[in-house]
Design an enzyme around this catalytic site. Structure first.
Site, PDB file in Angstrom:
ATOM      1  N   ASP A 160     -56.638  34.875  96.071  1.00  0.00           N
ATOM      2  CA  ASP A 160     -57.182  35.000  97.428  1.00  0.00           C
ATOM      3  C   ASP A 160     -58.701  34.901  97.424  1.00  0.00           C
ATOM      4  OD1 ASP A 160     -54.567  35.528  97.949  1.00  0.00           O
ATOM      5  OD2 ASP A 160     -54.890  37.503  98.849  1.00  0.00           O
ATOM      6  N   THR A 162     -51.105  45.874 101.730  1.00  0.00           N
ATOM      7  CA  THR A 162     -49.924  45.098 101.331  1.00  0.00           C
ATOM      8  C   THR A 162     -48.624  45.541 101.987  1.00  0.00           C
ATOM      9  OG1 THR A 162     -48.448  44.734  99.438  1.00  0.00           O
ATOM     10  CG2 THR A 162     -49.900  46.623  99.288  1.00  0.00           C
ATOM     11  N   GLY A 215     -59.639  35.836  91.681  1.00  0.00           N
ATOM     12  CA  GLY A 215     -58.194  35.819  91.943  1.00  0.00           C
ATOM     13  C   GLY A 215     -57.790  34.706  92.894  1.00  0.00           C
ATOM     14  N   GLU A 249     -46.072  45.898 100.431  1.00  0.00           N
ATOM     15  CA  GLU A 249     -45.398  46.802  99.485  1.00  0.00           C
ATOM     16  C   GLU A 249     -45.424  48.249  99.997  1.00  0.00           C
ATOM     17  OE1 GLU A 249     -43.789  46.130  96.356  1.00  0.00           O
ATOM     18  OE2 GLU A 249     -43.887  44.094  97.140  1.00  0.00           O
ATOM     19  N   LYS A 262     -51.888  51.676  96.515  1.00  0.00           N
ATOM     20  CA  LYS A 262     -52.361  50.943  97.692  1.00  0.00           C
ATOM     21  C   LYS A 262     -52.246  51.792  98.960  1.00  0.00           C
ATOM     22  CE  LYS A 262     -53.659  46.685  96.481  1.00  0.00           C
ATOM     23  NZ  LYS A 262     -54.861  45.980  96.951  1.00  0.00           N
TER      24      LYS A 262
END
Ligand code: NAP
Ligand code: G4F
Length: 363
Positions: free
Chosen positions: A13, A127, A11, A129, A155
């Site tokens: 990151d 996150t 990915g 989020e 998450k």
């Protein structure tokens, strides 16, 4: 020499973190998934490096995780693997929960069952989020969570199970609550990359229009390459703790468009409201951006703004000395302008070749 295991190394990151840790002298192991097409573009340049090793594992498959953890016996695990797209989590909520929630549990249990609970430090990619339908602006480590998508709910489980293992078993495991971070390696369906790629294509005559969802949504956008340093710093502290990582600055999707198109040589203005809002090329009057409700989410997080005070004070990580919003937009647009130019050159070569073949100039 320390050994690190990165899940999600293919990915955005994961690829930056692998480079960062190799530079620090780590042996870096990463997990990849079998796919019928090759998705290793972001790490292709690292393959063959003596400090870089890949293993097949899936966060939905406990046995594969056990195998890789027992084989590598890492000093540090960076759990970056996830179904990371918020909009997709509404279409695939069960898969998202399995990978982003239960997957974290699988990592923690694998470490415990392999007898590494006292030696292996674990970073969990949490996150902003989690703040979702925000209860406070800006958000810090004490702000209440209010997840607002299947992704965020999954998450949130990951965040709490990490905290639980820290308290129940004394494990060194912590979460970085990272606000949005972008780069020239960002997936093409996240809003920033979608905009920079479209700006580059429109500027070079390869696309007519860009369709977006909520233009008023606000984000705290940083540069992914700057943020991977924090992941590492979080695991080097004397005590395991959770940290907010953010720039402390907020911008709208609309603002991102204005900067990106300007960098690509197009001065935009926005007219109208809601679904009727349009981004118009000031020079030609052409409509280049339109709103499509297809990109609206059943519940949208619209006001993310991080307070990185703790990271600044405890990790010594100062976002004001890192890549600015303007620099971020510029580097993304520049990379996409170059990418589109190379694609166009490739198309031209192909057309020339086809013409020469047809005319019998080459055989
Ligand atoms: P990304 O580019 O979407 O990368 C996600 C990685 O997870 C990919 O390597 C992907 O592998 C892997 N993966 C997905 N499902 C998997 C599974 N079932 N088993 C094993 N690996 C799996 O995401 P990113 O932007 O680098 O983000 C890294 C992490 O940080 C994610 O956990 C994300 O949720 C979190 N995060 C990101 C941001 C951000 O702004 N970027 C902010 C906060 C938190 P494939 O290549 O095979 O698909
Ligand atoms: O770029 P986005 O898809 O990122 P989002 O939803 O903030 O999620 C990213 O950041 C999170 C950290 O806060 C990570 F945890 C997560 O893994 C991921 O990396 O959308 C940003 C905003 C949203 O409000 C969305 O509604 O942009 C709005 N938007 C407007 N038009 C759009 C679009 N988003 C996308 N993807 N595509 C659009 O056309």
């Amino acid at each position: 020499m320390k050994t690190a295991l990165i899940t999600g190394i293919t990915g955005q990151d994961g690829s930056f973190l692998a480079e960062f840790l190799i530079e620090k002298g780590y042996q870096v192991h990463g997990t990849i998934r079998r796919s019928s097409v090759d998705f290793r573009e972001r790490i292709a340049h690292l393959e063959g490096h003596p400090q870089f090793h890949l293993h097949y594992a899936d966060l939905g498959d406990s046995m594969s995780i056990m195998q890789v953890v027992s084989k590598v016996r890492p000093d540090e695990i960076y759990n970056l693997a996830a179904q990371s797209h918020v909009q997709v989590s509404f279409d695939s909520p069960e898969f998202t929960a399995d990978v982003d929630a239960t997957g974290v549990l699988r990592i923690l249990e694998a470490v415990r069952l392999c007898g590494l609970a006292d030696t292996c430090r674990i970073y969990q990619a949490s996150t902003s989020e989690l703040y979702g339908k925000v209860e406070e602006v800006p958000q810090n480590e004490r702000t209440p969570f209010h997840p607002y998508s299947p992704y965020a709910v999954a998450k949130l489980y990951g965040f709490w199970i990490v905290k639980e293992y820290r308290e129940a078993y004394g494990m060194y495991c912590c979460s970085g609550i990272l606000f949005n971070h972008e780069s020239e390696r960002r997936g093409e369906t996240f809003v920033t990359r979608k905009i920079t790629l479209a700006a580059a294509r429109i500027a070079q005559g390869k696309q007519e229009k860009l369709y977006l969802g909520n233009l008023s949504s606000l984000r705290d956008w940083g540069y992914a390459k700057d943020y991977v340093e924090c992941m590492w710093l979080i695991l080097q502290q004397p005590e395991p703790e959770d940290y907010v990582i953010a720039t402390g600055e907020q911008h709208s999707v609309r603002e991102f468009c204005l900067h990106a198109f300007r960098r690509a040589g197009i001065e935009l203005e926005f007219v109208g409201e809601g679904e009727n809002e349009k981004g118009i090329d000031k020079a030609t009057g052409k409509v280049l951006i339109e709103v499509s409700p297809d990109f609206y989410r059943p519940t949208d997080v619209v006001n993310l703004w991080g307070d990185p005070t703790k990271a600044r004070e405890q990790l010594g990580w100062d976002p004001s000395k890192k890549t600015s919003f303007e620099q971020l937009v510029n580097l993304m647009v520049d990379a996409d302008m170059a990418k589109v130019a190379v694609e166009r050159a490739g198309e031209q070569v192909k057309m020339n070749l086809e013409e020469y073949l047809e005319k019998g100039i080459v055989k």
